[in-house]
Design an enzyme around this catalytic site. Structure first.
Site, PDB file in Angstrom:
ATOM      1  N   HIS A 100       0.925  -1.339   0.082  1.00  0.00           N
ATOM      2  CA  HIS A 100       0.013  -0.043   0.273  1.00  0.00           C
ATOM      3  C   HIS A 100       0.919   1.051  -0.066  1.00  0.00           C
ATOM      4  O   HIS A 100       2.134   1.200   0.644  1.00  0.00           O
ATOM      5  CB  HIS A 100      -0.920  -0.056   1.383  1.00  0.00           C
ATOM      6  N   ASP A 103       2.195   1.982   3.195  1.00  0.00           N
ATOM      7  CA  ASP A 103       3.216   1.206   4.124  1.00  0.00           C
ATOM      8  C   ASP A 103       4.628   1.349   3.790  1.00  0.00           C
ATOM      9  O   ASP A 103       5.469   1.266   4.630  1.00  0.00           O
ATOM     10  CB  ASP A 103       3.134  -0.489   3.333  1.00  0.00           C
ATOM     11  N   GLU A 267      -8.725 -13.892  -1.185  1.00  0.00           N
ATOM     12  CA  GLU A 267      -8.166 -14.237  -0.028  1.00  0.00           C
ATOM     13  C   GLU A 267      -8.684 -15.290   0.829  1.00  0.00           C
ATOM     14  O   GLU A 267     -10.052 -15.294   1.196  1.00  0.00           O
ATOM     15  CB  GLU A 267      -7.971 -12.924   0.591  1.00  0.00           C
ATOM     16  N   HIS A 270     -10.698 -14.340   3.931  1.00  0.00           N
ATOM     17  CA  HIS A 270     -11.945 -13.533   3.530  1.00  0.00           C
ATOM     18  C   HIS A 270     -12.908 -14.550   3.018  1.00  0.00           C
ATOM     19  O   HIS A 270     -14.034 -14.120   3.420  1.00  0.00           O
ATOM     20  CB  HIS A 270     -11.555 -12.475   2.439  1.00  0.00           C
ATOM     21  N   ASP A 295      -4.475 -13.874  -2.408  1.00  0.00           N
ATOM     22  CA  ASP A 295      -3.755 -13.528  -1.249  1.00  0.00           C
ATOM     23  C   ASP A 295      -3.811 -14.775  -0.209  1.00  0.00           C
ATOM     24  O   ASP A 295      -4.865 -15.097   0.139  1.00  0.00           O
ATOM     25  CB  ASP A 295      -4.586 -12.201  -0.384  1.00  0.00           C
ATOM     26  N   ASP A 308      -5.130 -13.970   9.316  1.00  0.00           N
ATOM     27  CA  ASP A 308      -4.208 -13.698   8.424  1.00  0.00           C
ATOM     28  C   ASP A 308      -2.749 -14.524   8.740  1.00  0.00           C
ATOM     29  O   ASP A 308      -1.901 -14.056   8.808  1.00  0.00           O
ATOM     30  CB  ASP A 308      -3.607 -12.239   8.343  1.00  0.00           C
TER      31      ASP A 308
HETATM   32  C1  XUL Z   1      -7.224  -6.836   4.424  1.00  0.00           C
HETATM   33  C2  XUL Z   1      -6.564  -7.143   3.146  1.00  0.00           C
HETATM   34  C3  XUL Z   1      -5.596  -5.963   2.716  1.00  0.00           C
HETATM   35  C4  XUL Z   1      -5.655  -6.063   1.175  1.00  0.00           C
HETATM   36  C5  XUL Z   1      -5.036  -4.921   0.495  1.00  0.00           C
HETATM   37  O1  XUL Z   1      -7.895  -7.822   4.899  1.00  0.00           O
HETATM   38  O2  XUL Z   1      -6.443  -8.090   2.819  1.00  0.00           O
HETATM   39  O3  XUL Z   1      -4.432  -6.064   3.070  1.00  0.00           O
HETATM   40  O4  XUL Z   1      -5.050  -7.137   0.619  1.00  0.00           O
HETATM   41  O5  XUL Z   1      -5.511  -3.763   0.892  1.00  0.00           O
HETATM   42 CO    CO Z   2      -5.405  -9.302   1.216  1.00  0.00          CO
END
Ligand code: XUL
Ligand code: CO
Length: 436
Positions: A100, A103, A267, A270, A295, A308
């Site tokens: 990002h 970051d 992801e 998620h 992800d 995560d």
């Molecule tokens: C948040 C997430 C983020 C995105 C990028 O849960 O996964 O880090 O991957 O904004």
């Molecule tokens: Co993500």
């Protein structure tokens, strides 16, 4: 300057090694289904968790030791951190990274200053990319940490916040383009609601669509040809995120004419927060030509939030790789470790263990999935299960050659449907275990 002086480049030593700082399965140049592991997996290290994570949680402050980081918000500190990041990624042997905007570079007192900081750090990132050959998988903008985004960014009720977010994404796309980024990601951040009583959902979703069109138009105007990716997440930080899951995201993209411009970044944690498996989300995106990137992480069944964690479960990675192989790969997307070491794993060394484990789990998943496909028993079973659509009435249904009238006549003549056959779920679950 060496930031990880005691750690050599991580070698591949094969499954029998006892060396914790070696790969057992990720052999970069090994060919699987005609391509190298590097090409199939396209691993990426994420900057936010790996270089900005502190280990803080709602109950206590950070614990992680990062000796290269003085904890300040200076550009000098940010540039020094770039050196540590690239030494780490190089020693690990991952071909990509992603970030990002906030970051990599500190946010300044105003947008102009933030942009200047980002330019300074992007210069250092560009130099390190050139020195090491490590590439940028994707860039994105942090539109959720600063308090100005408390009501969201593109979906904020405050039009100035929309404008600020637009300016920030404009700059993030420029920097991504400058660094040769292959994709640009939109994750909803705070694009959702906490309470419907104070929310005009229609206006918020319309604004989000306008925002994405503006981003795509601007990217085109500066010659950025990277893939745009929308990242589903059902909740957290808001109670309901508009990018809920793959189905909600695809509906949003189609309803707003964005389906040819944006694919999905799926992801694991998620997917599970949405009540789906990762395989479900990947397959749902794939069958509609919308699977762009992943992800890679995992949640914890006993914890109801986005933990995560690094993925080490080879059932999970085998399922992921089955879908990715079926699609013929992810490029220009990749496998980004959006994962963080636990708060208790506070030494820099733990970053290596975490990534080595994740890369090995995916390499194993790749080999297992390739073996399942080579054997063909699973795909043969599925093909056979649907054979009634390959000829006769089924073929006519799929070809669109019959309607209710013809189907009624067919069934009145026949009297009863053909007998069903077993789905053999247990046999197939046993079959999968044969390859693990
Ligand atoms: C948040 C997430 C983020 C995105 C990028 O849960 O996964 O880090 O991957 O904004
Ligand atoms: Co993500």
């Amino acid at each position: 300057m060496a930031f990880f002086p005691d750690i050599p480049k991580i070698p591949f030593e094969g499954p029998k090694t006892k060396n914790p700082l070696a790969f057992r399965h990720y052999n970069a140049s090994e060919i699987v289904e005609g391509r190298t592991m590097t090409d199939w997996l396209r691993f990426s290290v994420c900057y936010w968790h790996t270089f900005r994570g502190t280990g803080s949680d709602p109950f206590g402050p950070g614990t992680l030791q990062r000796p290269w980081d003085d904890g300040s918000d200076s550009v000098e500190n940010a540039v020094k951190r770039v050196g540590a990041a690239f030494e780490f990624i190089e020693k690990l042997g991952a071909p990509y990274y992603c970030f990002h905007d906030r970051d990599v570079a500190p946010e300044g007192a105003n947008l102009k200053e933030s942009n200047r900081n980002l330019d300074a750090v992007a210069k250092a990132l560009g130099e390190e990319q050139k020195r090491t050959g490590i590439k940028l998988l994707w860039g994105t903008a942090n539109l959720f940490s600063n308090p100005r985004f408390m009501h969201g960014a593109a979906t904020s009720c405050n039009a100035d916040v929309f404008a600020f977010a637009a300016a920030q994404v404009k700059k993030a796309i420029e920097i991504t383009h400058q660094l040769g980024g292959e994709n640009y990601v939109f994750w909803g951040g705070r694009e959702g609601y906490m309470n419907l009583y104070n929310t005009d959902m229609k206006r918020e979703i319309d604004h989000l669509a306008k925002f994405m069109h503006m981003a795509a138009d601007y990217a085109q105007s500066i010659g950025f040809t990277g893939q745009f990716l929308f990242e589903p997440k059902p909740k957290e930080p808001t109670k309901h995120q508009y990018d809920y899951d793959a189905a909600a995201c695809l509906n949003f993209l189609r309803a707003n004419g964005l389906q040819d411009k944006v694919k999905l970044n799926i992801e694991t944690n998620h997917a599970t927060l949405a009540g789906h498996t990762m395989m479900h989300e990947l397959e749902y995106a794939r069958i509609q030509g919308a699977l762009g990137s992943i992800d890679a992480n995992t949640g914890d069944l006993l914890l109801g939030w986005d933990t995560d964690q690094f993925p080490t479960d080879i059932y999970l990675t085998s399922q992921v790789m089955l879908v990715i192989l079926a699609q013929g790969g992810l490029a220009p997307g990749g496998t980004n470790f959006d994962a963080k070491v636990r708060r208790e794993s506070f030494e820099p060394l733990d970053l290596f263990h975490a990534h080595i484990g994740g890369m090995d789990a995916f390499a194993r998943g790749l080999k297992i999935a390739a073996a399942i496909r080579a054997d063909g028993a699973l795909s043969k079973f599925v093909k056979n299960r649907y054979r009634s659509y390959d000829s006769g009435i089924g073929q006519k249904i799929e070809a669109g050659n019959v309607g209710f009238v013809e189907l009624e006549k067919y069934m009145l003549d026949k009297g009863e449907a053909a007998a069903n056959e077993s789905g053999r779920q247990e046999m197939l679950e046993n079959l999968i275990n044969d390859y693990l």
